[in-house]
Design a protein around this motif. Structure first.
Motif, PDB file in Angstrom:
ATOM      1  N   THR A  13       0.823  -1.228   0.000  1.00  0.00           N
ATOM      2  CA  THR A  13       0.000   0.000   0.000  1.00  0.00           C
ATOM      3  C   THR A  13       0.851   1.271   0.000  1.00  0.00           C
ATOM      4  O   THR A  13       0.317   2.371  -0.061  1.00  0.00           O
ATOM      5  CB  THR A  13      -0.923   0.041   1.240  1.00  0.00           C
ATOM      6  N   ARG A  36      -1.952  -4.290   6.213  1.00  0.00           N
ATOM      7  CA  ARG A  36      -2.262  -4.308   7.645  1.00  0.00           C
ATOM      8  C   ARG A  36      -3.743  -4.048   7.825  1.00  0.00           C
ATOM      9  O   ARG A  36      -4.354  -3.304   7.056  1.00  0.00           O
ATOM     10  CB  ARG A  36      -1.488  -3.211   8.357  1.00  0.00           C
ATOM     11  N   ASP A  66       1.400  -8.620   9.026  1.00  0.00           N
ATOM     12  CA  ASP A  66       2.176  -7.525   9.613  1.00  0.00           C
ATOM     13  C   ASP A  66       3.603  -8.037   9.810  1.00  0.00           C
ATOM     14  O   ASP A  66       3.803  -9.206  10.178  1.00  0.00           O
ATOM     15  CB  ASP A  66       1.566  -7.142  10.972  1.00  0.00           C
ATOM     16  N   SER A  92       8.678   3.976   7.785  1.00  0.00           N
ATOM     17  CA  SER A  92       9.768   4.491   6.948  1.00  0.00           C
ATOM     18  C   SER A  92      10.106   5.952   7.210  1.00  0.00           C
ATOM     19  O   SER A  92      10.914   6.528   6.485  1.00  0.00           O
ATOM     20  CB  SER A  92       9.401   4.292   5.470  1.00  0.00           C
ATOM     21  N   TYR A 161      15.683   4.254  12.723  1.00  0.00           N
ATOM     22  CA  TYR A 161      15.301   3.697  11.416  1.00  0.00           C
ATOM     23  C   TYR A 161      16.532   3.198  10.665  1.00  0.00           C
ATOM     24  O   TYR A 161      16.579   2.065  10.171  1.00  0.00           O
ATOM     25  CB  TYR A 161      14.580   4.790  10.602  1.00  0.00           C
TER      26      TYR A 161
HETATM   27  P1  NAP Z   1       5.946   4.058   2.532  1.00  0.00           P
HETATM   28  O1  NAP Z   1       5.214   4.799   1.463  1.00  0.00           O
HETATM   29  O2  NAP Z   1       6.068   4.640   3.885  1.00  0.00           O
HETATM   30  O3  NAP Z   1       5.261   2.611   2.629  1.00  0.00           O
HETATM   31  C1  NAP Z   1       5.567   1.745   3.658  1.00  0.00           C
HETATM   32  C2  NAP Z   1       4.705   0.501   3.533  1.00  0.00           C
HETATM   33  O4  NAP Z   1       5.022  -0.365   4.626  1.00  0.00           O
HETATM   34  C3  NAP Z   1       3.197   0.765   3.611  1.00  0.00           C
HETATM   35  O5  NAP Z   1       2.536  -0.126   2.754  1.00  0.00           O
HETATM   36  C4  NAP Z   1       2.888   0.419   5.056  1.00  0.00           C
HETATM   37  O6  NAP Z   1       1.560   0.034   5.266  1.00  0.00           O
HETATM   38  C5  NAP Z   1       3.817  -0.769   5.254  1.00  0.00           C
HETATM   39  N1  NAP Z   1       4.059  -1.070   6.657  1.00  0.00           N
HETATM   40  C6  NAP Z   1       4.389  -0.233   7.657  1.00  0.00           C
HETATM   41  N2  NAP Z   1       4.544  -0.893   8.816  1.00  0.00           N
HETATM   42  C7  NAP Z   1       4.287  -2.197   8.537  1.00  0.00           C
HETATM   43  C8  NAP Z   1       4.257  -3.372   9.309  1.00  0.00           C
HETATM   44  N3  NAP Z   1       4.513  -3.362  10.615  1.00  0.00           N
HETATM   45  N4  NAP Z   1       3.951  -4.527   8.696  1.00  0.00           N
HETATM   46  C9  NAP Z   1       3.677  -4.571   7.373  1.00  0.00           C
HETATM   47  N5  NAP Z   1       3.694  -3.491   6.586  1.00  0.00           N
HETATM   48  C10 NAP Z   1       3.996  -2.311   7.159  1.00  0.00           C
HETATM   49  O7  NAP Z   1       7.430   3.730   2.049  1.00  0.00           O
HETATM   50  P2  NAP Z   1       8.046   3.777   0.575  1.00  0.00           P
HETATM   51  O8  NAP Z   1       8.534   5.153   0.306  1.00  0.00           O
HETATM   52  O9  NAP Z   1       7.126   3.120  -0.366  1.00  0.00           O
HETATM   53  O10 NAP Z   1       9.352   2.893   0.775  1.00  0.00           O
HETATM   54  C11 NAP Z   1       9.320   1.481   0.589  1.00  0.00           C
HETATM   55  C12 NAP Z   1      10.476   0.847   1.325  1.00  0.00           C
HETATM   56  O11 NAP Z   1      11.708   1.386   0.847  1.00  0.00           O
HETATM   57  C13 NAP Z   1      10.496   1.081   2.828  1.00  0.00           C
HETATM   58  O12 NAP Z   1      11.051  -0.048   3.428  1.00  0.00           O
HETATM   59  C14 NAP Z   1      11.443   2.263   2.995  1.00  0.00           C
HETATM   60  O13 NAP Z   1      12.013   2.231   4.286  1.00  0.00           O
HETATM   61  C15 NAP Z   1      12.445   1.962   1.907  1.00  0.00           C
HETATM   62  N6  NAP Z   1      13.124   3.112   1.320  1.00  0.00           N
HETATM   63  C16 NAP Z   1      12.417   4.166   0.839  1.00  0.00           C
HETATM   64  C17 NAP Z   1      13.078   5.208   0.234  1.00  0.00           C
HETATM   65  C18 NAP Z   1      12.331   6.386  -0.342  1.00  0.00           C
HETATM   66  O14 NAP Z   1      12.970   7.405  -0.612  1.00  0.00           O
HETATM   67  N7  NAP Z   1      11.036   6.282  -0.575  1.00  0.00           N
HETATM   68  C19 NAP Z   1      14.480   5.183   0.102  1.00  0.00           C
HETATM   69  C20 NAP Z   1      15.163   4.074   0.599  1.00  0.00           C
HETATM   70  C21 NAP Z   1      14.483   3.038   1.188  1.00  0.00           C
HETATM   71  P3  NAP Z   1       0.415   1.116   5.616  1.00  0.00           P
HETATM   72  O15 NAP Z   1      -0.014   1.686   4.287  1.00  0.00           O
HETATM   73  O16 NAP Z   1      -0.606   0.287   6.282  1.00  0.00           O
HETATM   74  O17 NAP Z   1       1.048   2.148   6.499  1.00  0.00           O
END
Ligand code: NAP
Ligand code: G4F
Length: 359
Positions: A13, A36, A66, A92, A161
């Motif tokens: 999501t 979730r 989760d 994140s 984090y």
């Molecule tokens: P995001 O938009 O914050 O999405 C995070 C996702 O993780 C959401 O679907 C969220 O679900 C889910 N989530 C949170 N806690 C959880 C749990 N306890 N169990 C299962 N699912 C959980 O992050 P993003 O930007 O798409 O990034 C994706 C991944 O890449 C993350 O791991 C982030 O740390 C990493 N990352 C991101 C960036 C960036 O610049 N975007 C750069 C480097 C690494 P809900 O919708 O229910 O909250």
């Protein structure tokens, strides 16, 4: 008819989960996502690709689970039997990780370990190889030890984090080396889009700008404007994740643009797009500062370019513009040639929202 490849995504999501799902569906995969249970639905980013599972040919399926719940992760893995797993789920937000360190580390660090353990047992029992992608982060470089940062640059994490991501990174390497798992770490630098979470700095700016133009917000409160980030376009970055799992051997890759820009530069381009001066609207609020800051990130994507054939397709300026345009449109405002804006909604009320004020 050939059976489609099956992929499982945690964090489906989220920003990246939604773009990756689109990409995998385009590639012919059957996509399974873990969501979730929440009291209100938060599937907005994937609603446009969701199909009724009763319908023949549906290829996107959702499962409750989760990262803090190992039993369910195992059960979903057994039920789905994927050949690829993308672990994108995370708390994140770096600033929030200082407020909620235990939960962040549980979901990000232990969550990764739970999946790796589940794959190890599943693979051992069935003999079926499951390729694993771990969503690593440039935050792991933290207090940077080298400029630009590459795969060999030592980590120096500066937040709960980032510490948890370093743990997840090394566990992924460890499972590759100990048990022969096809496990890859993507070390992705910041990547943004109109689907970016509203409290990350880029989207906070573009969303506030649209509200300011619409007359719904007067000021934008922010923290450290001097930090520099290597910002790319999320849709490009999910392609790199997929490419990593299509290689002959598992490896770790930096994914970045190789350019860095400050928050001030982002503000200049965003507000400049609608002929406004951000200095007239932006105010400082110390609650958006972090106890320890990451001042400068700039990645060297040479390995991803050479070995994966990956290239970013959107420049920094194009990225800012596409995000501003999307938020203006979301407010019912239509950018005209020359980027002045035509309001098409009644903007009489100034309405604060929770989103406008939380870190
Ligand atoms: P995001 O938009 O914050 O999405 C995070 C996702 O993780 C959401 O679907 C969220 O679900 C889910 N989530 C949170 N806690 C959880 C749990 N306890 N169990 C299962 N699912 C959980 O992050 P993003 O930007 O798409 O990034 C994706 C991944 O890449 C993350 O791991 C982030 O740390 C990493 N990352 C991101 C960036 C960036 O610049 N975007 C750069 C480097 C690494 P809900 O919708 O229910 O909250
Ligand atoms: O947009 P940010 O919150 O992203 P940050 O901390 O770089 O983390 C993002 O990128 C990481 C990859 O490097 C991901 F791993 C992570 O999951 C996340 O997606 O903040 C960027 C910069 C920081 O230096 C912050 O101090 O913007 C500065 N900033 C200044 N004012 C602000 C604000 N950040 C936020 N979120 N809100 C502000 O008001």
């Amino acid at each position: 008819m050939t059976t489609p490849k099956r992929a499982l995504i945690t964090g489906v999501t989220g920003q990246d989960g939604s773009y990756l799902s689109e990409l995998l569906l385009e590639q012919g995969y059957e996509v399974h996502g873990i969501i979730r249970r929440t009291s209100t639905f938060n599937t907005d980013r994937i609603d446009h690709i969701y199909e009724d599972p009763h319908q023949e040919g549906a290829r996107l399926f959702l499962h409750y689970g989760d990262l803090t719940d190992g039993t369910t992760l195992r059960r979903v893995l057994e039920a789905v039997q994927p050949v690829e797993i993308y672990n994108l789920g995370a708390q994140s937000h770096v600033r929030v990780s200082f407020d909620c360190p235990e939960y962040t580390v549980d979901a990000v660090g232990m969550g990764t370990l739970r999946i790796l353990e589940a794959i190890r047992d599943y693979q051992h029992r069935t003999g079926i190889q499951v390729r694993f992608y771990q969503a690593g982060s440039s935050e792991m470089f933290g207090l940077v030890q080298e400029v630009p940062q590459r795969e060999t640059t030592p980590f120096y994490p500066r937040s709960p984090y980032a510490c948890a991501k370093v743990y997840a990174h090394w566990q992924t390497v460890n499972y590759r080396e100990s048990y022969g798992l096809f496990a890859c770490n993507g070390i992705l630098f910041n990547h943004e889009s109109p689907r970016r979470g509203e409290t990350f700095v880029t989207r906070k700016i573009t969303r506030a700008l649209a509200r300011i133009v619409a007359g719904q917000q007067k000021k934008l409160y922010m923290g450290n404007l001097d930090a520099k980030r290597d910002w790319g376009y999320a849709k490009d970055y999910v392609k790199a994740m997929w490419l990593m799992l299509q290689q002959e051997a598992p490896d770790d890759y930096v994914v970045a643009t190789g350019e860095t820009h400050s928050i001030r530069e982002f503000l200049d381009i965003a507000f400049g797009y609608v002929n406004l001066n951000w200095q007239d609207y932006v105010e400082f609020d110390e609650r958006y500062l972090r106890p320890a800051e990451v001042d400068l990130l700039i990645g060297d994507p040479a390995k991803a370019k050479t070995q994966l054939g990956w290239e970013p397709s959107v420049t920094f300026e194009q990225l800012v513009h596409l995000m501003v345009e999307a938020d203006l449109k979301g407010m019912g405002l239509v950018p005209l040639n020359g980027h002045s804006v035509q309001p098409v909604i009644d903007t009489a009320t100034l309405r604060p929202t929770v989103l406008s004020s939380l870190p």
